[in-house]
Design a protein around this motif. Structure first.
Motif, mmCIF file in Angstrom:
data_model
loop_
_atom_site.group_PDB
_atom_site.id
_atom_site.type_symbol
_atom_site.label_atom_id
_atom_site.label_comp_id
_atom_site.label_asym_id
_atom_site.label_seq_id
_atom_site.Cartn_x
_atom_site.Cartn_y
_atom_site.Cartn_z
ATOM 1 N N ASN B 443 0.739 -1.232 0.071
ATOM 2 C CA ASN B 443 0.011 -0.009 0.040
ATOM 3 C C ASN B 443 1.020 1.246 -0.115
ATOM 4 O OD1 ASN B 443 -2.583 -1.480 0.067
ATOM 5 N ND2 ASN B 443 -1.970 -1.745 2.008
ATOM 6 N N LYS B 444 2.135 0.995 -0.130
ATOM 7 C CA LYS B 444 3.180 2.407 -0.023
ATOM 8 C C LYS B 444 2.569 3.194 -1.185
ATOM 9 C CE LYS B 444 7.644 2.136 -0.732
ATOM 10 N NZ LYS B 444 8.874 1.828 -0.589
ATOM 11 N N SER B 445 2.553 4.519 -1.027
ATOM 12 C CA SER B 445 2.263 5.388 -1.801
ATOM 13 C C SER B 445 3.762 5.485 -2.777
ATOM 14 C CB SER B 445 1.779 6.585 -1.419
ATOM 15 O OG SER B 445 2.799 7.155 -0.392
ATOM 16 N N GLU B 446 3.352 6.276 -3.986
ATOM 17 C CA GLU B 446 4.773 6.576 -4.862
ATOM 18 C C GLU B 446 5.668 7.201 -4.120
ATOM 19 O OE1 GLU B 446 2.754 7.710 -8.867
ATOM 20 O OE2 GLU B 446 1.822 8.446 -7.220
ATOM 21 N N SER B 447 7.040 7.261 -4.339
ATOM 22 C CA SER B 447 8.089 7.935 -3.632
ATOM 23 C C SER B 447 8.052 9.407 -4.114
ATOM 24 C CB SER B 447 9.301 7.326 -3.684
ATOM 25 O OG SER B 447 9.792 7.542 -5.059
ATOM 26 N N LEU B 448 8.512 10.178 -3.592
ATOM 27 C CA LEU B 448 8.617 11.675 -4.346
ATOM 28 C C LEU B 448 9.296 11.397 -5.557
ATOM 29 C CD1 LEU B 448 8.038 14.387 -3.337
ATOM 30 C CD2 LEU B 448 10.621 14.513 -2.339
ATOM 31 N N ASP B 449 10.227 10.579 -5.902
ATOM 32 C CA ASP B 449 10.980 10.542 -7.208
ATOM 33 C C ASP B 449 9.993 9.934 -8.155
ATOM 34 O OD1 ASP B 449 13.310 11.595 -6.250
ATOM 35 O OD2 ASP B 449 14.200 9.679 -5.702
ATOM 36 N N GLU B 450 9.147 9.135 -7.933
ATOM 37 C CA GLU B 450 8.173 8.368 -8.726
ATOM 38 C C GLU B 450 7.285 9.277 -9.176
ATOM 39 O OE1 GLU B 450 8.450 3.822 -7.091
ATOM 40 O OE2 GLU B 450 7.055 5.193 -6.201
ATOM 41 N N LYS B 451 6.757 10.078 -8.073
ATOM 42 C CA LYS B 451 5.721 10.975 -8.427
ATOM 43 C C LYS B 451 6.308 12.149 -9.293
ATOM 44 C CE LYS B 451 2.283 11.180 -5.703
ATOM 45 N NZ LYS B 451 1.492 11.170 -4.463
ATOM 46 N N LYS B 452 7.641 12.733 -9.126
ATOM 47 C CA LYS B 452 8.061 13.604 -9.812
ATOM 48 C C LYS B 452 8.236 13.343 -11.407
ATOM 49 C CE LYS B 452 11.816 16.354 -7.494
ATOM 50 N NZ LYS B 452 13.122 16.265 -7.113
ATOM 51 N N GLU B 453 8.688 12.024 -11.604
ATOM 52 C CA GLU B 453 8.758 11.286 -12.896
ATOM 53 C C GLU B 453 7.335 11.171 -13.681
ATOM 54 O OE1 GLU B 453 10.124 7.017 -13.542
ATOM 55 O OE2 GLU B 453 11.896 8.158 -12.332
ATOM 56 N N LYS B 454 6.238 11.032 -12.905
ATOM 57 C CA LYS B 454 5.176 10.562 -13.378
ATOM 58 C C LYS B 454 4.398 12.150 -13.782
ATOM 59 C CE LYS B 454 0.910 10.646 -10.925
ATOM 60 N NZ LYS B 454 0.232 10.133 -9.779
ATOM 61 N N LEU B 455 4.663 13.361 -12.915
ATOM 62 C CA LEU B 455 4.016 14.680 -13.428
ATOM 63 C C LEU B 455 5.108 14.963 -14.595
ATOM 64 C CD1 LEU B 455 3.961 16.152 -9.842
ATOM 65 C CD2 LEU B 455 2.191 15.533 -11.382
ATOM 66 N N ALA B 456 6.417 14.621 -14.639
ATOM 67 C CA ALA B 456 7.005 15.141 -15.807
ATOM 68 C C ALA B 456 6.640 14.735 -17.007
ATOM 69 C CB ALA B 456 8.692 14.786 -15.556
ATOM 70 N N LYS B 457 6.149 13.510 -17.086
ATOM 71 C CA LYS B 457 5.567 12.910 -18.296
ATOM 72 C C LYS B 457 4.198 13.351 -18.879
ATOM 73 C CE LYS B 457 7.007 8.212 -17.617
ATOM 74 N NZ LYS B 457 6.562 6.806 -16.913
ATOM 75 N N ILE B 458 3.373 14.111 -17.803
ATOM 76 C CA ILE B 458 2.195 14.955 -18.478
ATOM 77 C C ILE B 458 2.047 16.397 -18.282
ATOM 78 C CG2 ILE B 458 0.385 12.958 -17.982
ATOM 79 C CD1 ILE B 458 0.015 14.200 -15.324
ATOM 80 N N LEU B 459 2.980 17.075 -17.599
ATOM 81 C CA LEU B 459 3.185 18.446 -17.691
ATOM 82 C C LEU B 459 4.669 18.944 -17.981
ATOM 83 C CD1 LEU B 459 1.568 18.840 -14.044
ATOM 84 C CD2 LEU B 459 0.347 19.140 -16.307
ATOM 85 N N ASN B 460 4.847 20.203 -18.486
ATOM 86 C CA ASN B 460 6.027 20.647 -18.797
ATOM 87 C C ASN B 460 6.773 20.954 -17.417
ATOM 88 O OD1 ASN B 460 5.732 23.208 -17.481
ATOM 89 N ND2 ASN B 460 4.681 23.920 -19.316
ATOM 90 N N LYS B 461 8.325 20.948 -17.535
ATOM 91 C CA LYS B 461 8.941 20.929 -16.402
ATOM 92 C C LYS B 461 8.550 21.912 -15.240
ATOM 93 C CE LYS B 461 13.879 21.084 -14.886
ATOM 94 N NZ LYS B 461 14.814 21.999 -15.073
ATOM 95 N N GLU B 462 8.438 23.200 -15.736
ATOM 96 C CA GLU B 462 7.934 24.214 -14.563
ATOM 97 C C GLU B 462 6.666 23.834 -14.022
ATOM 98 O OE1 GLU B 462 7.171 28.968 -14.992
ATOM 99 O OE2 GLU B 462 8.140 27.752 -16.560
ATOM 100 N N MET B 463 5.973 23.483 -14.774
ATOM 101 C CA MET B 463 4.642 23.133 -14.142
ATOM 102 C C MET B 463 4.496 21.775 -13.278
ATOM 103 S SD MET B 463 0.974 23.188 -16.035
ATOM 104 C CE MET B 463 0.412 24.836 -16.326
ATOM 105 N N ALA B 464 5.279 20.870 -13.619
ATOM 106 C CA ALA B 464 5.344 19.841 -12.914
ATOM 107 C C ALA B 464 6.145 19.980 -11.486
ATOM 108 C CB ALA B 464 6.275 18.658 -13.538
ATOM 109 N N GLU B 465 6.906 20.806 -11.281
ATOM 110 C CA GLU B 465 7.495 21.147 -10.373
ATOM 111 C C GLU B 465 6.703 22.123 -9.225
ATOM 112 O OE1 GLU B 465 10.950 21.191 -7.933
ATOM 113 O OE2 GLU B 465 10.776 20.087 -9.779
#
Lengths: 409, 594
Positions: B443-465
């Motif tokens: 049940n562990k949620s995504e780690s910070l890095d995983e989440k970062k990666e996921k956002l980077a795929k759907i948003l531009n860099k600035e918006m993902a951050e």
């Protein structure tokens, strides 16, 4: 069939003067409360000087019977166990010695769910020893689970008391700084010095660490698993409000006063009495199996009923025949209310009338099931004659049956 | 060299830790009921009283607790034993521990930590170590996590009087995760980075509470030649560098002062304890503070501090002098503050003759300073004793200090040693066995890095951050399931809503409105460009559908669109000029193609 409820005979306690002030106070001597102001000390003290030795010594005997009030952590199991030397009480509650001269004695050390009538007898004898020694009051530290059984037992064992005998416990274990033990114990010791002479329970009146209620030993019932104010006075007001800090002892009802008397004692109990909770689906075969007991206390439904099926419903399963059989074989059967509050009345419904006709004892009685159970065990300790048992059961000995159903909230 | 460590307390977003009450803070200032209690010291297993507990007991204090029906029950009022530990909260804490690379304990032991100020109805706080020995990666290397504990939040204080303290119980028992780092932090910037990273990691789980007071940072600072000081209650990360720098300076200045004093005193600073009642000097005073005090039966006490002239006025922190330190120590005895000779006494309204008279009475020499307090006699004496004791410390004392919003700190209490702990006997230990461990991992949620990666795929860099740091991250993730363009969702949450707020247009239930908005958008009810207009109407309490209909903001399509397109010769620019809020340009382009 007589419809009039039996008149309980001979009240064991003295009626206080109608014009006695509500507060019966005995101000402490100066400095006894370490500078605490005595709120009501302006009121006149009601106690006359008595030739009572204990009166002069202010000696209060604390008897340890175990329970949470004196428990410690058991580091092996991590649970609490009742084992502080009562002598440690003085160390643990430094204020106690500002209230009275304290002597302590450990009678036994167990949790109250493990106690039975043999413990009641031991405790009764220990209290009697202290009365003979001439103490001013006795305080028993006791587990709360069955405290109301023990207080009822003490009430029947030692009648005609000259001094107060007070049970005290704590609901929240003594290993926590928030425990109710200090307030309860100090109020119990304070109450033990007052002008009354009955068996009572002294515990928190409400959730605040404020005052305690003093409840007559035969009227008390534990009505909550954990709260500080678990003990309530059933079908009667508490005897008094006790607050050692404000130096108040406010009596709320008539109490037997302190007096030099010779107690009547009988420490014997019959341990072969069963208490049965009446419930839907109670089996006739279960009731017949009770024939090996010397006495039965029924906690009946409503006004004091068991299934009797007077209208011949085909799915109902009455047990009246089995109850009758028990009585016919000379086993006293006593009716008490499982509602806890209220009075048994076997005249209103057919079920009640059938039970009364069968010879069930208890019509018109507002005793608690526990008190009736203890009383029956105690009576069967000295007689098995059913007529005598019935007569004694219906005699109000110590306030266990009240004459009037007072409106109390 | 400065050593820095941090301790982070974060509320977990579940019901309370040992009962099933909601972990919300009641909006109301009026409680449903009030109870009053006392606490008394208990004998330890060695048959001794805790000294601090005994001192507190002797104050005969009454603790009043305010109850709020929705979030207090018999557990908070200490009228019922604690229930089992909230398994959801434990699970979240264990998952966070794994994200922080910690080793989980085999068995969680619930302990009681003595708390004697009444902030806990039971007299102790329940706390359990759940993990140890972790680390986080930072730009300046690994920072070790010493330990992670799960514990219960204390009651919120309402009022603190000498005889009575009032607390509210809605806060009591909210689960907290406490993360403690080793003193591996290199400097102020690094401190912010570490705090920020842990905070981000906590929020990324989506399972911690958000909002004011839900996260607190305590900073541990020790300087060479100075001492270890714990600074409590910094809520704003931006404050951390200032706090740190101020503390380092404070310690340096204190070291300098004690050096100077030692010279003046020939080695050992000793303050003569001559506490003088100088109330007589002020019989006819017009100084309001003194006058009121005397009217209330208080007395004025003075203490001469030999050789200390000028020292009390030395600034240790911006606007806080050595005198402030003395004042803080005096306050712990119950006075409101001190008056000292390095202040301009005129501001208190002292008459010249009063000043000279008190200097004479206290025998103040040219190089001496003095301190005055106005209080009941015993309180006044205790306060001056505290002042004397503080002056005699020729070192930087180890202290717990309270962070102020301006980056300065005030003394609270001496740094606590190991608090007395003993087992919570009402709750058995919880074994972290293979089964539980498996559940934690699954049940562990995504780690910070995983989440970062996921956002980077759907948003531009600035918006993902920006989304990663946004308080709307969870809502964003929820809205993604509506299958709407992620960029539009992110834009609406992070830009549109924010700019509306700047105009004073506030959307109260953001989550409900956004779900309503994007569900209807997905259905084709309106065009992107209309969102801002729709939200303006929705903010007045109207559902999205109604706002669209009543304000003619519906998307134009079919025959209607065809007609408009034809009328305008499929000139997209022209059409959009007129129908910007109702027509999607791509729809016109499609028509044009056909």
């Amino acid at each position: 069939m007589p419809i009039r409820p039996p008149q309980p005979k001979g009240c064991g306690f003295i009626r206080a003067d109608a014009n006695v002030a509500k507060a019966t106070l005995r101000p402490l001597s100066k400095g006894q409360l370490g500078g605490q102001s005595c709120v009501n000390s302006a009121l006149p003290p009601k106690v006359k000087t008595m030739s009572f030795r204990a009166e002069l010594t202010h000696e209060i005997a604390i008897l340890g019977c175990g329970g949470t009030i004196v428990s410690k952590i058991e580091y092996k199991t991590g649970a609490v166990f009742p084992a502080i030397d009562p002598e440690e009480i003085k160390t643990a509650f430094p204020k106690i010695e500002t209230l009275a001269k304290i002597t302590t004695k450990q009678i036994f050390s167990l949790l109250s769910e493990d106690m039975n009538s043999s413990h009641w007898s031991i405790a009764g004898k220990a209290v009697m020893d202290k009365i003979r020694e001439g103490v001013e009051g006795v305080v028993l530290m006791h587990g709360t689970d069955t405290m109301h059984y023990s207080s009822a037992a003490m009430s029947f064992m030692i009648q005609n008391l000259p001094i107060p005998v007070i049970f005290v416990g704590s609901q929240r274990s003594s290993d926590r700084p928030s425990s109710d033990n200090e307030t309860n114990l100090l109020n119990a010791v304070y109450a033990a010095k007052q002008n009354f002479a009955e068996v009572a329970i002294c515990m928190h009146a409400n959730t605040n660490d404020d005052y305690c209620n003093l409840i007559r030993g035969v009227n008390a019932r534990k009505l909550h698993t954990s709260k500080r104010d678990a003990f309530k006075s059933v079908n009667s007001p508490p005897l008094a409000k006790v607050n050692y800090i404000s130096n108040t002892f406010e009596s709320l009802t008539d109490m037997k006063k302190r007096e030099k008397r010779t107690p009547k004692t009988d420490f014997k109990f019959n341990d072969n009495v069963a208490m049965i909770y009446v419930h839907p689906n109670i089996q006739p075969k279960f009731i017949s199996k009770l024939s090996s007991f010397d006495g039965i206390v029924l906690m009946g439904t409503g006004l004091g009923h068991v299934p009797t099926n007077p209208f011949g419903d085909r799915n109902a399963s009455p047990v009246i025949k089995e109850v009758k059989e028990l009585i016919n074989s000379d086993i006293p059967v006593v009716m008490t209310p499982q509602t806890i509050f209220g009075r048994v009345n076997m005249n209103v419904y057919t079920a009640g009338r059938l039970l009364k006709e069968a010879g069930v004892i208890g019509d018109g009685c507002d005793w608690t099931p526990e008190t009736a159970f203890v009383k029956l065990s105690w009576i069967l300790g000295h007689t098995k004659k059913i007529a005598k048992v019935k007569e004694e059961m219906l005699t109000n000995m110590i306030g266990e049956i009240s004459e009037r159903s007072i409106v109390v909230d | 060299m400065v050593k820095i460590g941090i301790e982070i307390h974060q509320r977990i977003d579940t019901n309370k830790l040992f009962c099933n009450c909601s972990s919300t803070i009641s909006d109301s200032a009026i409680p449903n009921s009030i109870i009053s209690r006392k606490l008394h010291p208990v004998l330890s297993e060695l048959g001794e009283f805790d000294k601090a507990a005994l001192a507190e007991y002797q104050k005969n204090r009454i603790y009043e607790y305010q109850l709020f029906d929705k979030n207090t029950c018999l557990v908070e009022t200490d009228e019922e034993p604690p229930h089992s530990m909230n398994s959801d909260a434990l699970m979240i804490a264990l998952q966070i521990s794994m994200h922080l690379n910690c080793k989980l304990v085999d068995e969680v032991h619930i302990m009681r930590k003595m708390v004697i100020d009444g902030s806990n109805t039971s007299g102790f706080q329940r706390t359990s170590v759940i993990a140890m020995g972790g680390y986080i990666e930072t730009s300046k290397g690994k920072v070790s996590i010493t330990q992670i504990a799960i514990e219960e939040e204390s009651s919120g204080i309402v009022e603190n009087k000498e005889s009575k303290v009032i607390y509210r119980l809605d806060r009591l028992g909210i689960p907290l995760i406490e993360i403690t780092t080793d003193p591996d932090i290199k400097d102020a910037q690094h401190l912010v980075e570490v705090a920020e990273k842990i905070g981000l990691l906590l929020r990324a789980t989506g399972k911690v509470a958000r909002g004011l007071g839900t996260i607190r940072q305590d900073v541990n600072i020790s300087t060479e030649d100075g001492a270890r000081v714990e600074i409590k209650g910094a809520q704003d990360l931006k404050l951390l560098p200032t706090l740190m720098e101020t503390e380092v300076k404070r310690q340096k200045e204190l070291i300098k002062i004690s050096g100077e004093l030692k010279t003046k005193f020939n080695g050992k600073i000793t303050i003569q304890r001559i506490f003088v009642n100088i109330t007589n000097v002020f019989v006819n005073t017009q100084a309001p503070m003194v006058k009121n005090g005397i009217a209330n039966g208080e007395v004025v006490y003075g203490l001469r501090l030999q050789h200390l002239k000028g020292i009390l006025g030395r600034e240790l922190q911006p606007n806080k002098r050595y005198g402030t330190e003395l004042s803080d120590y005096a306050k712990t005895a119950g006075v409101k503050g001190i008056i000292h000779s390095d202040e301009t006494l005129e501001k208190y309204g002292f008459a010249e003759q009063e000043t000279s008279s008190l200097r004479k009475t206290l025998n103040i020499g040219d190089n001496d300073a003095f301190v005055l307090v106005i209080a009941k006699e015993d309180v006044a004496k205790r306060a001056l004793e505290n002042v004397a004791k503080r002056c005699e410390m020729d070192f930087v004392p180890e202290e717990t200090r309270k962070a102020n919003p301006d980056g300065t700190t005030n003394y609270m209490r001496p740094l606590a040693g190991k608090a007395r702990m003993y087992p919570e006997t009402d709750v058995p230990p919880i074994a972290i066995d293979a089964k539980l461990l498996k559940e934690v991992k699954e049940n562990k949620s995504e780690s910070l890095d995983e989440k970062k990666e996921k956002l980077a795929k759907i948003l531009n860099k600035e918006m993902a951050e920006s989304m990663l740091r946004s308080k709307n991250l969870q809502l964003f993730e929820k809205l993604l399931s509506l299958d709407v363009d992620p960029v539009l969702i992110a834009n609406t949450l992070e830009n549109t809503v924010v700019s509306l707020r700047r105009e004073g247009i506030v959307i109260s239930d953001l989550e409900m409105v956004m779900i309503d908005l994007f569900t209807n958008y997905k259905k084709g009810l309106f065009v992107k460009a209309a969102i801002i207009e729709i939200l303006k109407h929705v903010s007045k309490g109207m559902p999205v559908g109604e706002a669209v209909e009543k304000n003619n903001l519906g998307k134009l399509s079919g025959a209607e669109l065809q007609k408009i397109a034809q009328e305008n010769n499929f000139d997209i620019a022209k059409i959009m000029q007129k129908y910007r809020l109702r027509i999607e340009p791509s729809d016109v382009a499609k028509l044009k193609k056909n």
